[in-house]
Design a protein around this motif. Sequence first.
Motif, PDB file in Angstrom:
ATOM      1  N   ARG A 180       0.802  -1.221   0.000  1.00  0.00           N
ATOM      2  CA  ARG A 180       0.000   0.000   0.000  1.00  0.00           C
ATOM      3  C   ARG A 180       0.839   1.278   0.000  1.00  0.00           C
ATOM      4  NH1 ARG A 180      -3.999  -1.022   2.814  1.00  0.00           N
ATOM      5  NH2 ARG A 180      -4.732   1.128   2.887  1.00  0.00           N
ATOM      6  N   LYS A 181       2.122   1.174   0.340  1.00  0.00           N
ATOM      7  CA  LYS A 181       2.962   2.379   0.290  1.00  0.00           C
ATOM      8  C   LYS A 181       3.459   2.669  -1.125  1.00  0.00           C
ATOM      9  CE  LYS A 181       6.901  -0.323   1.975  1.00  0.00           C
ATOM     10  NZ  LYS A 181       7.857  -0.492   3.091  1.00  0.00           N
ATOM     11  N   TYR A 182       3.093   1.798  -2.078  1.00  0.00           N
ATOM     12  CA  TYR A 182       3.498   1.999  -3.466  1.00  0.00           C
ATOM     13  C   TYR A 182       2.301   2.429  -4.308  1.00  0.00           C
ATOM     14  CZ  TYR A 182       7.548  -0.460  -1.671  1.00  0.00           C
ATOM     15  OH  TYR A 182       8.638  -0.818  -0.929  1.00  0.00           O
ATOM     16  N   ASN A 183       2.557   2.741  -5.573  1.00  0.00           N
ATOM     17  CA  ASN A 183       1.538   3.309  -6.453  1.00  0.00           C
ATOM     18  C   ASN A 183       0.788   2.189  -7.183  1.00  0.00           C
ATOM     19  OD1 ASN A 183       0.021   5.109  -7.941  1.00  0.00           O
ATOM     20  ND2 ASN A 183       1.669   5.622  -9.365  1.00  0.00           N
ATOM     21  N   ILE A 184      -0.028   1.467  -6.432  1.00  0.00           N
ATOM     22  CA  ILE A 184      -0.779   0.338  -6.994  1.00  0.00           C
ATOM     23  C   ILE A 184      -2.061   0.863  -7.618  1.00  0.00           C
ATOM     24  CG2 ILE A 184      -1.768  -1.920  -6.554  1.00  0.00           C
ATOM     25  CD1 ILE A 184       1.273  -1.650  -5.954  1.00  0.00           C
ATOM     26  N   LYS A 185      -2.214   0.633  -8.915  1.00  0.00           N
ATOM     27  CA  LYS A 185      -3.414   1.103  -9.613  1.00  0.00           C
ATOM     28  C   LYS A 185      -4.577   0.131  -9.443  1.00  0.00           C
ATOM     29  CE  LYS A 185      -1.619   4.871 -10.790  1.00  0.00           C
ATOM     30  NZ  LYS A 185      -2.014   6.030  -9.956  1.00  0.00           N
ATOM     31  N   SER A 186      -4.277  -1.163  -9.473  1.00  0.00           N
ATOM     32  CA  SER A 186      -5.343  -2.144  -9.273  1.00  0.00           C
ATOM     33  C   SER A 186      -4.742  -3.532  -9.204  1.00  0.00           C
ATOM     34  CB  SER A 186      -6.363  -2.100 -10.412  1.00  0.00           C
ATOM     35  OG  SER A 186      -7.417  -3.022 -10.176  1.00  0.00           O
ATOM     36  N   PHE A 187      -5.419  -4.403  -8.495  1.00  0.00           N
ATOM     37  CA  PHE A 187      -5.203  -5.837  -8.633  1.00  0.00           C
ATOM     38  C   PHE A 187      -6.042  -6.326  -9.813  1.00  0.00           C
ATOM     39  CE2 PHE A 187      -3.771  -5.386  -4.302  1.00  0.00           C
ATOM     40  CZ  PHE A 187      -2.895  -6.444  -4.088  1.00  0.00           C
ATOM     41  N   LEU A 188      -5.566  -7.362 -10.491  1.00  0.00           N
ATOM     42  CA  LEU A 188      -6.297  -7.999 -11.590  1.00  0.00           C
ATOM     43  C   LEU A 188      -6.409  -9.483 -11.291  1.00  0.00           C
ATOM     44  CD1 LEU A 188      -4.307  -6.365 -14.537  1.00  0.00           C
ATOM     45  CD2 LEU A 188      -6.472  -5.554 -13.561  1.00  0.00           C
ATOM     46  N   GLY A 189      -7.606 -10.065 -11.446  1.00  0.00           N
ATOM     47  CA  GLY A 189      -7.738 -11.475 -11.105  1.00  0.00           C
ATOM     48  C   GLY A 189      -8.982 -12.124 -11.646  1.00  0.00           C
ATOM     49  N   GLY A 190      -9.305 -13.269 -11.060  1.00  0.00           N
ATOM     50  CA  GLY A 190     -10.437 -14.069 -11.512  1.00  0.00           C
ATOM     51  C   GLY A 190     -11.079 -14.813 -10.367  1.00  0.00           C
ATOM     52  N   HIS A 191     -11.270 -16.127 -10.563  1.00  0.00           N
ATOM     53  CA  HIS A 191     -11.784 -17.060  -9.562  1.00  0.00           C
ATOM     54  C   HIS A 191     -13.300 -17.069  -9.442  1.00  0.00           C
ATOM     55  CE1 HIS A 191     -11.553 -19.837  -6.261  1.00  0.00           C
ATOM     56  NE2 HIS A 191     -12.173 -19.018  -5.439  1.00  0.00           N
ATOM     57  N   TYR A 192     -13.943 -15.927  -9.516  1.00  0.00           N
ATOM     58  CA  TYR A 192     -15.389 -15.877  -9.323  1.00  0.00           C
ATOM     59  C   TYR A 192     -16.182 -16.139 -10.601  1.00  0.00           C
ATOM     60  CZ  TYR A 192     -15.104 -14.007  -4.531  1.00  0.00           C
ATOM     61  OH  TYR A 192     -14.892 -13.844  -3.181  1.00  0.00           O
ATOM     62  N   HIS A 193     -15.520 -16.214 -11.758  1.00  0.00           N
ATOM     63  CA  HIS A 193     -16.191 -16.468 -13.039  1.00  0.00           C
ATOM     64  C   HIS A 193     -17.230 -15.390 -13.363  1.00  0.00           C
ATOM     65  CE1 HIS A 193     -15.030 -20.928 -13.707  1.00  0.00           C
ATOM     66  NE2 HIS A 193     -14.246 -20.419 -12.785  1.00  0.00           N
ATOM     67  N   SER A 194     -17.001 -14.196 -12.879  1.00  0.00           N
ATOM     68  CA  SER A 194     -17.942 -13.107 -13.142  1.00  0.00           C
ATOM     69  C   SER A 194     -17.215 -11.777 -13.009  1.00  0.00           C
ATOM     70  CB  SER A 194     -19.128 -13.164 -12.168  1.00  0.00           C
ATOM     71  OG  SER A 194     -18.695 -13.054 -10.831  1.00  0.00           O
ATOM     72  N   ASN A 195     -17.828 -10.729 -13.556  1.00  0.00           N
ATOM     73  CA  ASN A 195     -17.240  -9.397 -13.476  1.00  0.00           C
ATOM     74  C   ASN A 195     -17.549  -8.789 -12.110  1.00  0.00           C
ATOM     75  OD1 ASN A 195     -16.443  -9.553 -16.232  1.00  0.00           O
ATOM     76  ND2 ASN A 195     -18.543  -9.003 -16.848  1.00  0.00           N
ATOM     77  N   ARG A 196     -16.515  -8.484 -11.374  1.00  0.00           N
ATOM     78  CA  ARG A 196     -16.691  -7.923 -10.038  1.00  0.00           C
ATOM     79  C   ARG A 196     -15.673  -6.802  -9.820  1.00  0.00           C
ATOM     80  NH1 ARG A 196     -18.786 -11.793  -6.289  1.00  0.00           N
ATOM     81  NH2 ARG A 196     -19.930 -13.402  -7.439  1.00  0.00           N
ATOM     82  N   PHE A 197     -16.039  -5.874  -8.968  1.00  0.00           N
ATOM     83  CA  PHE A 197     -15.075  -4.863  -8.518  1.00  0.00           C
ATOM     84  C   PHE A 197     -15.061  -4.869  -7.002  1.00  0.00           C
ATOM     85  CE2 PHE A 197     -14.115  -0.588  -6.916  1.00  0.00           C
ATOM     86  CZ  PHE A 197     -12.833  -0.447  -7.429  1.00  0.00           C
ATOM     87  N   PHE A 198     -13.854  -4.964  -6.436  1.00  0.00           N
ATOM     88  CA  PHE A 198     -13.693  -4.947  -4.991  1.00  0.00           C
ATOM     89  C   PHE A 198     -12.668  -3.890  -4.607  1.00  0.00           C
ATOM     90  CE2 PHE A 198     -14.739  -9.499  -5.839  1.00  0.00           C
ATOM     91  CZ  PHE A 198     -15.913  -9.575  -5.109  1.00  0.00           C
ATOM     92  N   GLN A 199     -12.578  -3.671  -3.313  1.00  0.00           N
ATOM     93  CA  GLN A 199     -11.471  -2.894  -2.768  1.00  0.00           C
ATOM     94  C   GLN A 199     -10.817  -3.730  -1.683  1.00  0.00           C
ATOM     95  OE1 GLN A 199     -13.641   0.928  -2.020  1.00  0.00           O
ATOM     96  NE2 GLN A 199     -11.953   1.811  -3.209  1.00  0.00           N
TER      97      GLN A 199
END
Length: 617
Positions: free
Chosen positions: A187-206
């Motif tokens: 979190r101290k770095y400039n992370i724009k987003s995580f990218l992933g899968g697993h749920y087999h659907s389009n989701r947005f989390f924080q």
Amino acid sequence: MKKTLISIICLVCAILPMSAQDFTFALLTDTHISKHNPAPAEDLNKVVTEINNNPKIEFVIVSGDLSEEGDFTSLSQAKAILAKLNKPYYAVLGNHETKWTESGMTDFGKIFGSERVKFEHKGFLFLGFNTGPLLRMADGHVVPQDISWLEKELSEAPINQPTFLITHYPLLKGDVDNWYDVTNAVRKYNIKSFLGGHYHSNRFFQYDGIPGIISRSTLRDKDNNPGYTLINVVNDSLYVSEKKINQAPIQWKSLSLTEKYYTKESGNDIYPDFSVNNEYPLVKKIWMNKSGVGIYSSPALYKKNIYVGDDMGYLSAYRIKDGKKLWQFKAEHRILGTPEADNNVVVFGAADKHIYGLNANNGKLLWKIKANAPVLGAVTIHNNIAFIGASDGVFRAIDILSGNIVWQYNQVKGYVETKPLVTDNKVIFGAWDNTLYALNEQTGEVEWLWTGDIKGMHFSPAAVWPVAAHGKVFITDPKRAMTAISLQSGETIWRTNQSMVRETIGLSEDNQRIYSKTMNDSVVCYSAETDIPEHLWSTDVGFGYEHAPSMPIEKEGVLYGSTKNGLMFALNSTTGQIIWKHKVGNSLINTLVPLDKNRVLFTATGGEIGLLEYKNK
């Protein structure tokens, strides 16, 4: 002065519009290629063809579960299809490559080049890593050495370089047990987003405030349409769209690339609760070492020492008294199966396709045997003979003093991870082929084979460590059933789904009772004597949803158990009454090794090794 100027330039570049850096990439996930089902390969081929016909797509990310069963054939097929891409692609592992892995996860690295991903594109850094779990059924887990690697790569990158992190699992409570270790590390770095899968659907989390984009699977949906995700970096924004084959993309999310979604300080997620330790203050750590490496094996107890294998391939000896490391031996790849020691020899298998015999006093190599595939099985030693299964279809009996093979049975149809049971002149073990095997201890000839009409590899009685008493072998399996099998004939005596147990079984020291964890909160006890399933007691331990294959072990009237989220507990083995509970970390605790009714040894996938004591006086 020069360094300060460079830092200012990097900071400005990170916050200014990036129209000169516009690009598009595709996110694929959960392809689930299977040697038993042609449909996933057909879907992936369609996706690859469409991506090849889109010149705007500059590269492709594949975020795990490339295969259904983690096997070499399916992974190789996935690789062959992805190799048709006319642009670069980068792949990380999913839980189907790590939980069901005949190779101990070594095939993935051989086929795709690495278990990690690192590349840069137009000023952006991309880092991908494994989120587990490895071989054991548990929550996802990021091993300590991967977190160290992640911190190293981020710290050595240009100041404030915009970064995407690629995982399979979402970094959420209930998905990855140590999600907070990862988010706090980055979190101290400039992370724009995580990218992933697993749920087999389009989701947005924080994830603790850090954005997380989850993509649909490439598998055809209910409307028979394969698909994937398109991500466009335009000016100062990121646009996320679902792309079904031969259809226009539909945007479902956008993110600012200049807005700060989180702070460098700790996030707001609810972190693991350790208050249970305050409820049982008489439980103390005599010692605990943090190895910094994932551990998937239980400690092997011999005289005054224990022996522990780890994810980096080290077999280490520790003194029980104070946890002092005495020596260390390095195999060529990870150690997943629990070792065993006797007659001054410690025996273990490794994913480097070898079985090792070491001097238990100093770790010097006495002998090693080459298998034809990784050796993931735990070891049982009986009368100076070590029994161990591998992933080459061979189960071996080895003289521990000479290192000579006494016999080998080469008709096992699946890979072996369990600890064999040796009893009544039989060696009994399960494999990931729906079969429980009983071989003659002296010759290796088949006494009987049990399948129980279980269909589907994933339901095999392969992770449980069988126990036996009163002419019966007891197992539990992923079909959530407990079964008693005739030790003599291999016929089913009884089978019950009453308690919803899974892959854990234990036997009382007097052979009168068997124990298992249910999949929600409870430990149950049944009679080992009767020829029907006779339930004796249940105790609500309060550990929540549970599916880790860590066995209940009784010692001096105390039943010890552990869970996937760092909890250990002790019960009165006759009544089920809770004696104590204690939480160490939040990751899987392997099968415990009790010393007596008050002291117990433990290892954890988080890399912890330790000794607990209940000071009840």
